[in-house]
Design a protein around this motif. Structure first.
Motif, PDB file in Angstrom:
ATOM      1  N   UNK A 364       0.814  -1.211   0.000  1.00 16.32           N
ATOM      2  CA  UNK A 364       0.000   0.000   0.000  1.00 16.32           C
ATOM      3  C   UNK A 364       0.845   1.258   0.000  1.00 16.32           C
ATOM      4  N   UNK A 365       1.847   1.289   0.885  1.00 16.76           N
ATOM      5  CA  UNK A 365       2.715   2.463   0.961  1.00 16.76           C
ATOM      6  C   UNK A 365       3.554   2.592  -0.311  1.00 16.76           C
ATOM      7  N   UNK A 366       3.952   1.456  -0.888  1.00 17.30           N
ATOM      8  CA  UNK A 366       4.667   1.503  -2.158  1.00 17.30           C
ATOM      9  C   UNK A 366       3.803   2.069  -3.262  1.00 17.30           C
ATOM     10  N   UNK A 367       2.493   1.743  -3.226  1.00 18.69           N
ATOM     11  CA  UNK A 367       1.578   2.275  -4.225  1.00 18.69           C
ATOM     12  C   UNK A 367       1.488   3.793  -4.134  1.00 18.69           C
ATOM     13  N   UNK A 368       1.632   4.340  -2.921  1.00 23.35           N
ATOM     14  CA  UNK A 368       1.619   5.800  -2.752  1.00 23.35           C
ATOM     15  C   UNK A 368       2.773   6.425  -3.528  1.00 23.35           C
ATOM     16  N   UNK A 369       3.985   5.828  -3.409  1.00 23.83           N
ATOM     17  CA  UNK A 369       5.139   6.329  -4.162  1.00 23.83           C
ATOM     18  C   UNK A 369       4.914   6.181  -5.666  1.00 23.83           C
ATOM     19  N   UNK A 370       4.370   5.045  -6.078  1.00 26.25           N
ATOM     20  CA  UNK A 370       4.103   4.816  -7.498  1.00 26.25           C
ATOM     21  C   UNK A 370       3.115   5.845  -8.037  1.00 26.25           C
ATOM     22  N   UNK A 371       2.043   6.083  -7.306  1.00 22.00           N
ATOM     23  CA  UNK A 371       1.030   7.055  -7.731  1.00 22.00           C
ATOM     24  C   UNK A 371       1.620   8.463  -7.774  1.00 22.00           C
ATOM     25  N   UNK A 372       2.440   8.789  -6.756  1.00 20.16           N
ATOM     26  CA  UNK A 372       3.081  10.111  -6.739  1.00 20.16           C
ATOM     27  C   UNK A 372       3.972  10.286  -7.963  1.00 20.16           C
ATOM     28  N   UNK A 373       4.718   9.234  -8.312  1.00 18.86           N
ATOM     29  CA  UNK A 373       5.584   9.303  -9.483  1.00 18.86           C
ATOM     30  C   UNK A 373       4.798   9.493 -10.767  1.00 18.86           C
ATOM     31  N   UNK A 374       3.678   8.792 -10.892  1.00 16.52           N
ATOM     32  CA  UNK A 374       2.834   8.923 -12.093  1.00 16.52           C
ATOM     33  C   UNK A 374       2.273  10.338 -12.198  1.00 16.52           C
ATOM     34  N   UNK A 375       1.781  10.888 -11.085  1.00 16.12           N
ATOM     35  CA  UNK A 375       1.214  12.242 -11.089  1.00 16.12           C
ATOM     36  C   UNK A 375       2.291  13.293 -11.360  1.00 16.12           C
ATOM     37  N   UNK A 376       3.501  13.075 -10.831  1.00 25.76           N
ATOM     38  CA  UNK A 376       4.602  14.004 -11.088  1.00 25.76           C
ATOM     39  C   UNK A 376       5.027  13.950 -12.549  1.00 25.76           C
ATOM     40  N   UNK A 377       5.036  12.748 -13.119  1.00 26.90           N
ATOM     41  CA  UNK A 377       5.417  12.588 -14.518  1.00 26.90           C
ATOM     42  C   UNK A 377       4.404  13.262 -15.443  1.00 26.90           C
ATOM     43  N   UNK A 378       3.118  13.198 -15.063  1.00 28.11           N
ATOM     44  CA  UNK A 378       2.055  13.812 -15.875  1.00 28.11           C
ATOM     45  C   UNK A 378       1.884  15.300 -15.577  1.00 28.11           C
ATOM     46  N   UNK A 379       2.747  15.858 -14.680  1.00 25.26           N
ATOM     47  CA  UNK A 379       2.702  17.268 -14.277  1.00 25.26           C
ATOM     48  C   UNK A 379       1.403  17.643 -13.573  1.00 25.26           C
ATOM     49  N   UNK A 380       0.649  16.634 -13.117  1.00 23.55           N
ATOM     50  CA  UNK A 380      -0.541  16.923 -12.308  1.00 23.55           C
ATOM     51  C   UNK A 380      -0.100  17.374 -10.927  1.00 23.55           C
ATOM     52  N   UNK A 381       0.941  16.727 -10.407  1.00 21.67           N
ATOM     53  CA  UNK A 381       1.532  17.082  -9.123  1.00 21.67           C
ATOM     54  C   UNK A 381       2.860  17.770  -9.398  1.00 21.67           C
ATOM     55  N   UNK A 382       2.950  19.048  -9.058  1.00 18.18           N
ATOM     56  CA  UNK A 382       4.166  19.815  -9.320  1.00 18.18           C
ATOM     57  C   UNK A 382       4.853  20.151  -8.007  1.00 18.18           C
TER      58      UNK A 382
END
Length: 657
Positions: A364-382
């Motif tokens: 679960x905690x690993x999924x948080x990092x994965x999701x953060x990376x995906x959002x950062x890559x898509x520039x949704x999370x800056x």
């Protein structure tokens, strides 16, 4: 194994008429590093920089978003037509800025006068006492109506002139106390006749208040109209301004660079390093841009006198995909690999991802990092400059999720991952949960679990240390430093000693091996050349004298190095025990969160504990684990081969500040 990119030194002789186009091409291409360090002189006149400064002020005035360095890539330097359009645009905005300043000053002056008059409107005091007002100095009298407008113009912003009648024959003039002498002088010039006000007259006349109020409304309307005009210009000219900012940013940087280049009246000389893979395409394009008027010479690194003499290092460039390149800053923050040596970035990417996953095993905690990376890559999370590390977040997220599946952890709860574990193990035989037991406190074989985890992480450390030694040996042979490759702590002698001692210990511990004479002789010989290898290194590398400092110095230095060899390899191996320790600590933290939830009231309290507990683990332990992984890379892995550093390839490129 991949090595650093091959480089070439290029010398360009460019005619003055082509220099702008050539510099623009190099800046946008972003793969040309000047050989010499250029001293950029900002004191030399640069008209384009002045225009850029004005454009930046306009952007601030119109409250428009700033451009970025990435925007420059799609732009070019301005043409003559662009310069004409830009000057017209600057003039238009300059006129508007002046109108806004004047309207703002006029509005504030009228508002101040009205507020003070209004504050005294209900005071029933003799008019003669109004001279005591702190802000206003009032004059009431007669004037020729024909020169009313002339008086208003001449007084300007120094006073407010209020007509008291429809014919403008009677006026009231109001100014600040410090401006009353200037006002009286202007009034005298225009034939103003002061009126005698009855001594019993009280209060500020309503006509004065109404006139001031009307002027406030009028000036407010004027200011609002200007603001509307400003908004319309910002809306309709945003793209033009962005275009001009990019164009003149490029033009200013071109001129700044040209002022620092070697040149004559007709020719500029540029020398710099470029990757060999880009040589042909770049030279072809430069020849096309200059229509054959450019002279180009290419040199191999070993043909450059400064490189041969050791006075200059060939810049190092690494070639990777998006995932591996995100780990490059970890390399360059420690130091640049020497030119022509093995590129360690792929190993760093693998080891960082592996070690982080082992220490931070939770699906679960690993999924948080994965999701953060995906959002950062898509520039949704800056997150500032962290978005370029999005692939790292995705990589460690995946490794943590894999480890979480093995240990059965999902947001510090037990049982959720059980169906997954049973399915996976069922594919290979008997189903079991969890796949990898970490909760040693609940097991009858606690010691076995602990030592099994520590043994596994030390085995991982053995592999990492060994790869570091192999990289160093290959690098030394590539650089023709045969003595350093064979002898010394990180040469073949040190590597053979390390490998043999580890295998020797495992044979004794698990195979009940009885030490033989060959074992002790091999260990002693390899240890001797690892500790006392300096004279042999100097001899094979052609350095003189081979024995530096006499035999006494060799013996003392060797004795110290002997202790260093044994202690460093021992500490390098034991250091990886921390990986297992953090993995167990992570499991304990998960157990604590789970236990707190079990004793808390069902419902909201349990959810709150899960959210806060997992949030603390993700943020704090995630940072600690990342620091520990970086430390292991720096001190255990890099120390094996980073004994000579190079110079990072930093090409000339346009930037926007």
């Amino acid at each position: 194994m991949a090595k650093t990119a091959k480089m070439r030194l290029v010398e360009l002789m460019v005619l003055k008429e082509d220099i702008d186009e050539v510099v623009e091409f190099l800046g946008k291409k972003g793969n040309f590093q000047f050989q010499q360090k250029l001293e950029l002189n900002h004191s030399i006149s640069n008209p384009d920089e002045d225009i850029l400064s004005k454009l930046k002020n306009v952007r601030s005035f119109l409250n428009l978003p700033d451009v970025t360095t990435e925007d420059l890539q799609a732009s070019t330097r301005p043409s003559e037509y662009d310069r004409v359009l830009c000057q017209k645009f600057l003039y238009t905005v300059d006129v508007l800025q002046k109108k806004e300043r004047d309207a703002d000053d006029e509005l504030k002056r009228v508002q101040d006068a009205y507020k003070e008059a209004l504050s005294f409107s209900n005071l029933k005091v003799p008019y003669s006492e109004l001279d005591h007002l702190s802000f206003l100095s009032l004059r009431i009298g007669k004037i020729d109506p024909a020169i009313f407008d002339e008086l208003v113009f001449d007084v300007g912003q120094r006073a407010v002139i209020v007509p008291l009648g429809s014919d403008k024959s009677k006026i009231l003039a109001a100014t600040s106390k410090k401006g009353r002498f200037s006002l009286d002088s202007e009034l005298r010039k225009h034939g103003f006749v002061n009126m005698e006000i009855p001594s019993d007259f009280k209060g500020v006349p309503d006509a004065v208040l109404k006139s001031l109020q009307q002027q406030v409304k009028e000036k407010t309307k004027v200011f609002e109209n200007i603001e509307e005009e400003k908004h319309n210009i910002a809306k309709t000219h945003a793209d033009f301004l962005k275009k001009f900012l990019c164009q003149f940013s490029i033009a200013a940087q071109i001129k700044l660079l040209e002022n620092s280049l070697e040149s004559t009246d007709l020719v500029y000389r540029l020398t710099g390093w470029i990757p060999e893979a880009d040589c042909h395409s770049m030279m072809t394009e430069l020849d096309r841009l200059s229509e054959g008027r450019i002279a180009i010479r290419l040199f191999e690194p070993n043909e450059v006198p400064a490189v041969q003499a050791g006075e200059e290092k060939v810049p190092v460039k690494l070639h990777h995909g998006k995932l591996i390149s995100s780990f490059e800053r970890m390399i360059f923050s420690y130091g640049s690999p020497a030119y022509g040596t093995i590129d360690p970035t792929p190993f760093v990417a693998l080891f960082f991802t592996l070690l982080f996953g082992i220490m931070f095993g939770d699906a679960g905690q690993g999924f948080v990092f994965l999701l953060a990376g995906i959002l950062m890559s898509a520039k949704v999370l800056k997150i500032g400059g962290w978005n370029k590390f999005a692939p790292i977040f995705m990589a460690i997220g995946c490794s943590s999720m894999i480890m979480g599946i093995l240990t059965g952890e999902f947001f510090a709860t037990e049982g959720i991952m059980k169906p997954v574990s049973l399915f996976i193990t069922g594919l290979f035989g008997e189903s079991r949960y969890p796949i990898l037991e970490m909760k040693f406190w609940e097991s009858a074989n606690a010691i076995g679990i602990i030592f099994g985890i520590f043994g596994f992480t030390m085995a991982v450390g053995f592999v990492i240390n060994s790869i570091g030694l192999l990289i160093n040996i290959i690098n030394k042979f590539s650089c023709k430093k045969y003595g350093s490759a064979i002898f010394g702590k990180t040469g073949i002698a040190g590597a053979l000693w390390f490998w043999y001692v580890v295998i020797f210990a495992l044979r004794i511990g698990f195979a009940h091996h009885t030490p033989t004479t060959f074992d002790w002789v091999f260990i002693a010989v390899t240890l001797f050349f690892a500790a006392f290898g300096e004279p042999f290194e100097r001899f094979f590398d052609g350095e003189k004298p081979a024995v530096e400092g006499g035999m006494g110095g060799v013996i003392i230095g060797g004795a110290v190095e002997l202790i260093e060899v044994v202690s460093s390899y021992l500490s390098n191996s034991i250091s990886f025990v921390r990986v297992g320790a953090f993995a167990l600590a992570h499991a304990v933290l998960g157990f604590i969160i789970e236990k707190m939830c079990s004793i808390a009231p069902a419902g909201f309290a349990q959810i709150l504990i899960l959210i806060i507990g997992n949030g603390i683990v993700v943020v704090l332990e995630g940072m600690i684990v990342a620091i520990q992984v970086i430390r292991l890379q720096y001190y255990e892995f890099f120390s094996k081969f980073f004994n000579e550093t190079g110079k990072e390839f930093v090409p000339f490129a346009f930037t926007y500040k």
